[in-house]
Design a protein around this motif. Structure first.
Motif, PDB file in Angstrom:
ATOM      1  N   ASN A 354       0.844  -1.199   0.000  1.00  0.00           N
ATOM      2  CA  ASN A 354       0.000   0.000   0.000  1.00  0.00           C
ATOM      3  C   ASN A 354       0.884   1.254   0.000  1.00  0.00           C
ATOM      4  N   MET A 355       1.854   1.293   0.893  1.00  0.00           N
ATOM      5  CA  MET A 355       2.776   2.421   0.974  1.00  0.00           C
ATOM      6  C   MET A 355       3.540   2.592  -0.340  1.00  0.00           C
ATOM      7  N   GLN A 356       4.003   1.491  -0.897  1.00  0.00           N
ATOM      8  CA  GLN A 356       4.784   1.519  -2.132  1.00  0.00           C
ATOM      9  C   GLN A 356       3.948   2.013  -3.308  1.00  0.00           C
ATOM     10  N   THR A 357       2.684   1.588  -3.371  1.00  0.00           N
ATOM     11  CA  THR A 357       1.804   2.005  -4.457  1.00  0.00           C
ATOM     12  C   THR A 357       1.558   3.507  -4.412  1.00  0.00           C
ATOM     13  N   TYR A 369      12.097  11.559 -10.090  1.00  0.00           N
ATOM     14  CA  TYR A 369      12.768  10.438 -10.751  1.00  0.00           C
ATOM     15  C   TYR A 369      13.653   9.638  -9.805  1.00  0.00           C
ATOM     16  N   ASP A 370      14.291  10.301  -8.857  1.00  0.00           N
ATOM     17  CA  ASP A 370      15.121   9.580  -7.891  1.00  0.00           C
ATOM     18  C   ASP A 370      14.274   8.633  -7.044  1.00  0.00           C
ATOM     19  N   GLU A 371      13.048   9.078  -6.710  1.00  0.00           N
ATOM     20  CA  GLU A 371      12.157   8.225  -5.920  1.00  0.00           C
ATOM     21  C   GLU A 371      11.673   7.036  -6.749  1.00  0.00           C
ATOM     22  N   ILE A 372      11.440   7.258  -8.034  1.00  0.00           N
ATOM     23  CA  ILE A 372      11.034   6.152  -8.914  1.00  0.00           C
ATOM     24  C   ILE A 372      12.126   5.089  -8.939  1.00  0.00           C
ATOM     25  N   LEU A 373      13.372   5.533  -8.993  1.00  0.00           N
ATOM     26  CA  LEU A 373      14.495   4.594  -9.001  1.00  0.00           C
ATOM     27  C   LEU A 373      14.544   3.765  -7.725  1.00  0.00           C
ATOM     28  N   GLY A 377       9.591  -2.861  -7.477  1.00  0.00           N
ATOM     29  CA  GLY A 377       8.550  -3.173  -8.444  1.00  0.00           C
ATOM     30  C   GLY A 377       7.261  -3.624  -7.788  1.00  0.00           C
ATOM     31  N   ILE A 378       6.159  -2.962  -8.117  1.00  0.00           N
ATOM     32  CA  ILE A 378       4.853  -3.332  -7.568  1.00  0.00           C
ATOM     33  C   ILE A 378       4.384  -4.648  -8.177  1.00  0.00           C
ATOM     34  N   LEU A 379       4.489  -4.765  -9.489  1.00  0.00           N
ATOM     35  CA  LEU A 379       3.987  -5.952 -10.178  1.00  0.00           C
ATOM     36  C   LEU A 379       4.702  -7.211  -9.715  1.00  0.00           C
ATOM     37  N   SER A 380       6.015  -7.148  -9.598  1.00  0.00           N
ATOM     38  CA  SER A 380       6.771  -8.337  -9.184  1.00  0.00           C
ATOM     39  C   SER A 380       6.382  -8.779  -7.777  1.00  0.00           C
ATOM     40  N   ARG A 381       6.131  -7.821  -6.888  1.00  0.00           N
ATOM     41  CA  ARG A 381       5.712  -8.176  -5.532  1.00  0.00           C
ATOM     42  C   ARG A 381       4.292  -8.718  -5.531  1.00  0.00           C
ATOM     43  N   LEU A 382       3.447  -8.121  -6.357  1.00  0.00           N
ATOM     44  CA  LEU A 382       2.048  -8.527  -6.396  1.00  0.00           C
ATOM     45  C   LEU A 382       1.902  -9.970  -6.856  1.00  0.00           C
ATOM     46  N   LEU A 383       2.680 -10.350  -7.856  1.00  0.00           N
ATOM     47  CA  LEU A 383       2.595 -11.701  -8.392  1.00  0.00           C
ATOM     48  C   LEU A 383       3.451 -12.687  -7.610  1.00  0.00           C
ATOM     49  N   GLY A 384       4.644 -12.248  -7.208  1.00  0.00           N
ATOM     50  CA  GLY A 384       5.568 -13.151  -6.539  1.00  0.00           C
ATOM     51  C   GLY A 384       5.116 -13.591  -5.172  1.00  0.00           C
ATOM     52  N   ASN A 385       4.394 -12.713  -4.457  1.00  0.00           N
ATOM     53  CA  ASN A 385       3.992 -13.033  -3.087  1.00  0.00           C
ATOM     54  C   ASN A 385       2.544 -13.492  -2.974  1.00  0.00           C
ATOM     55  N   LYS A 386       1.872 -13.675  -4.114  1.00  0.00           N
ATOM     56  CA  LYS A 386       0.484 -14.158  -4.126  1.00  0.00           C
ATOM     57  C   LYS A 386      -0.399 -13.293  -3.226  1.00  0.00           C
ATOM     58  N   ILE A 387      -0.344 -12.003  -3.448  1.00  0.00           N
ATOM     59  CA  ILE A 387      -1.120 -11.052  -2.668  1.00  0.00           C
ATOM     60  C   ILE A 387      -2.483 -10.861  -3.315  1.00  0.00           C
ATOM     61  N   PRO A 388      -3.560 -10.715  -2.525  1.00  0.00           N
ATOM     62  CA  PRO A 388      -4.875 -10.429  -3.123  1.00  0.00           C
ATOM     63  C   PRO A 388      -4.807  -9.221  -4.043  1.00  0.00           C
ATOM     64  N   LEU A 389      -5.513  -9.299  -5.147  1.00  0.00           N
ATOM     65  CA  LEU A 389      -5.440  -8.247  -6.161  1.00  0.00           C
ATOM     66  C   LEU A 389      -6.388  -7.100  -5.818  1.00  0.00           C
ATOM     67  N   PHE A 390      -6.003  -6.346  -4.803  1.00  0.00           N
ATOM     68  CA  PHE A 390      -6.768  -5.149  -4.465  1.00  0.00           C
ATOM     69  C   PHE A 390      -6.739  -4.192  -5.653  1.00  0.00           C
ATOM     70  N   SER A 391      -7.855  -3.524  -5.892  1.00  0.00           N
ATOM     71  CA  SER A 391      -7.948  -2.602  -7.020  1.00  0.00           C
ATOM     72  C   SER A 391      -6.868  -1.518  -6.951  1.00  0.00           C
ATOM     73  N   VAL A 394      -3.650  -2.853  -8.440  1.00  0.00           N
ATOM     74  CA  VAL A 394      -3.712  -3.017  -9.894  1.00  0.00           C
ATOM     75  C   VAL A 394      -3.511  -1.664 -10.566  1.00  0.00           C
ATOM     76  N   VAL A 395      -4.155  -0.621 -10.039  1.00  0.00           N
ATOM     77  CA  VAL A 395      -3.946   0.724 -10.571  1.00  0.00           C
ATOM     78  C   VAL A 395      -2.505   1.166 -10.335  1.00  0.00           C
ATOM     79  N   GLY A 396      -1.908   0.717  -9.233  1.00  0.00           N
ATOM     80  CA  GLY A 396      -0.503   1.026  -8.970  1.00  0.00           C
ATOM     81  C   GLY A 396       0.410   0.498 -10.071  1.00  0.00           C
ATOM     82  N   VAL A 397       0.072  -0.666 -10.626  1.00  0.00           N
ATOM     83  CA  VAL A 397       0.862  -1.229 -11.733  1.00  0.00           C
ATOM     84  C   VAL A 397       0.771  -0.315 -12.960  1.00  0.00           C
ATOM     85  N   PHE A 398      -0.391   0.294 -13.177  1.00  0.00           N
ATOM     86  CA  PHE A 398      -0.562   1.260 -14.266  1.00  0.00           C
ATOM     87  C   PHE A 398       0.435   2.413 -14.114  1.00  0.00           C
ATOM     88  N   TYR A 399       0.534   2.963 -12.913  1.00  0.00           N
ATOM     89  CA  TYR A 399       1.483   4.058 -12.679  1.00  0.00           C
ATOM     90  C   TYR A 399       2.932   3.576 -12.795  1.00  0.00           C
TER      91      TYR A 399
END
Length: 541
Positions: A354-357, A369-373, A377-391, A394-399
């Motif tokens: 949540n904080m990361q998103t 840009y320094d903060e982006i660096l 990765g949101i997507l890698s954590r979302l898939l790798g840790n089998k976390i519920p796909l809160f909406s 998912v929008v965080g992956v868009f950003y």
């Protein structure tokens, strides 16, 4: 309502004081009932020590497992509500083993995956009417086990998301094998989350709908608020527009209040404002409502506080600026530094993501840009840790995708194109299922991809389509982003008139969203980029 629970606890304590020394032998049933009632009242008040005092007394004197069930549940529930989740998990393990349950299995276990797939197929092959008419059970032990698993679901969401699949599977399995209980609607709602994470979006949504039907069929309307709090942010977005989901959370908030389920009511209220943020509602209104929720829970800092805290501070930053006394919050709510420190110290996966998103959204909108660096990765954590796909995630992956293509153009590093393409593929999958929520996002990511690989014709077409889609689906904030990125594209191609027109439209949309600080950033950029561009107005279509 809390005052009423306080009065109730006083009455129960007074009643307990009339019990004689040998009450556990001579007034056993009354002793059990008074201690259980006092523990329940203390749990509602968040008085964890009182809950343990009354419940441990029951556990030490009760002569049957059935008489221990309420005490077991009260201990786990009170610790969960106070966010003492590791302790809640330990007690839950102990109690479930005492009730004869096997240890939960971690996601990825081959046998668990096979069992879940079999259960999903079984449910798919059975008509709704047949499931609604399964035999019912009033077995007190079964209900107690199901309630403990229900608490486990909330605990594991935060502490160990990989265990959620096992919990939801076991709850549905018990409902089929031993009969429907009053908690079975919750079981189907939670298994719907699991089915979605396993890739079965349609099956997951159907189970969420079944959960609501079961609650009505079993005569437990009090569960509807809890079901909405589970299904809407984790499952329903694959089929329903975000705006409809916000309406459902409003209903869940109201129903929870009416039936005395304050926990689910508050959770729905939090998700209502988070969903309003995702749909681009007025930031001033959202931040005001979130502040009220956080103030209401300031004393015990429940999950509701941490559920919305990061988005609250993000909303305030978008209004006031990224450096708005960042370390200090209002005196009646926890400040941002304390919230971040708590999240980092507890290492709760959902809270961390949540904080990361929110950090990713903030970094992109302010071009930090320094903060982006620095943001994982949101997507890698979302898939790798089998976390519920809160909406929200998912929008965080868009950003993350937008940020990645932006960084690819800045750094010329192919790793950012890879990350952007992964985010694009992820959003494309959900856009196929839920175009009303994700079509404009997919089109904008495609535009950014084409811009990055220097396909100007396709880029321009996708920018125009993304803007139209955002307008159609009423995402004013994402329309603003689309105009801005299109403006940057035109500027890069030397089309200055079209660039300035797009950027000024972006400012108009950001103003409507209420993002004053983003308007200032973009206005400053335009002044630096276009000579004499001092007074900018929104150019209408």
């Amino acid at each position: 309502a809390l005052k009423d629970f306080g009065h109730s606890l006083s009455y129960f304590e007074n009643g307990k004081s009339f019990l004689d020394v040998g009450s556990w032998e001579h007034q056993y049933k009354l002793s059990i009932d008074l201690h259980d009632a006092a523990a329940d009242a203390a749990c509602a008040l968040g008085a964890v020590s009182d809950v343990q005092k009354y419940s441990l007394s029951v556990l030490s004197h009760a002569t049957s497992l059935e008489d221990k069930l309420n005490a077991m549940l009260a201990i786990v529930k009170s610790l969960r509500k106070s966010l003492a989740l590791q302790e809640a998990k330990q007690w839950g393990v102990k109690f479930l083993q005492e009730l004869g349950e096997e240890p939960c299995r971690i996601a990825g276990d081959p046998q668990l995956n096979s069992d879940i797939s079999s259960m999903i197929k079984l449910i798919a092959d059975v008509a709704d009417e047949s499931i609604l008419n399964l035999k019912q059970s009033n077995d007190k032990k079964l209900v107690g086990i199901m309630k403990l698993y229900h608490e486990y679901f909330y605990i594991f969401q935060m502490v160990e998301p990989g265990m959620l699949f096992s919990v939801s599977h076991r709850m549905v399995q018990l409902s089929f094998e031993r009969g429907l209980s009053e908690i079975s609607p919750i079981a189907f709602a939670q298994f719907g989350v699991t089915a979605l994470c396993m890739g079965n979006a349609c099956g997951g949504y159907r189970m969420g709908s079944l959960a609501l039907k079961l609650a009505r069929n079993l005569g437990v309307p009090g569960l509807v608020s809890s079901i909405i709090a589970i299904v809407q942010p984790c499952v329903a977005w694959v089929s329903e527009p975000f705006r409809n989901i916000a309406d459902s959370h409003q209903l869940g908030h109201t129903l929870g209040k009416q039936c005395g389920d304050e926990s689910s009511s508050n959770l729905n209220n939090s998700w209502l404002e988070l969903t309003n943020f995702l749909t681009g509602q007025d930031l001033t209104t959202i931040s005001s409502e979130m502040h009220s929720i956080m103030r209401e829970h300031r004393k015990n800092h429940t999950w509701c506080t941490y559920c919305i805290a990061f988005t609250y501070y993000l909303s305030v930053a978008l209004i006031e600026g990224p450096d708005f006394r960042d370390s200090v919050g209002a005196s009646d709510i926890p400040n941002q530094c304390d919230i971040i420190a708590f999240a980092k110290s507890r290492k709760y996966e959902i809270m961390s993501l949540n904080m990361q998103t929110n950090q990713m959204i903030r970094s992109f909108l302010f071009r930090q840009y320094d903060e982006i660096l620095k943001t994982p990765g949101i997507l890698s954590r979302l898939l790798g840790n089998k976390i519920p796909l809160f909406s929200l995630f998912v929008v965080g992956v868009f950003y993350e995708g937008l940020s990645s293509f932006c960084m690819a153009r800045r750094t010329q590093d192919d790793i950012w194109i890879t990350k952007g393409n992964a985010a694009l593929a992820f959003i494309q999958h959900w856009s196929n299922l839920a175009p009303r929520n994700f079509e404009n996002k997919l089109l904008l990511l495609e535009a950014e991809k084409y811009f990055t690989v220097d396909d100007s014709y396709q880029a321009q077409k996708c920018y125009e389509d993304a803007i139209r889609s955002a307008q159609t689906h009423q995402f004013i904030h994402e329309e603003a982003i689309s105009h801005e990125l299109a403006g940057l594209f035109y500027l890069d191609k030397g089309q200055h008139d079209k660039s300035r027109q797009s950027l000024s439209r972006s400012i108009g949309c950001f103003k409507l969203w209420g993002a004053s600080a983003v308007v200032e950033r973009l206005s400053s950029f335009i002044r630096d980029s276009f000579e004499g561009a001092c007074n900018l107005e929104w150019v209408t279509e």
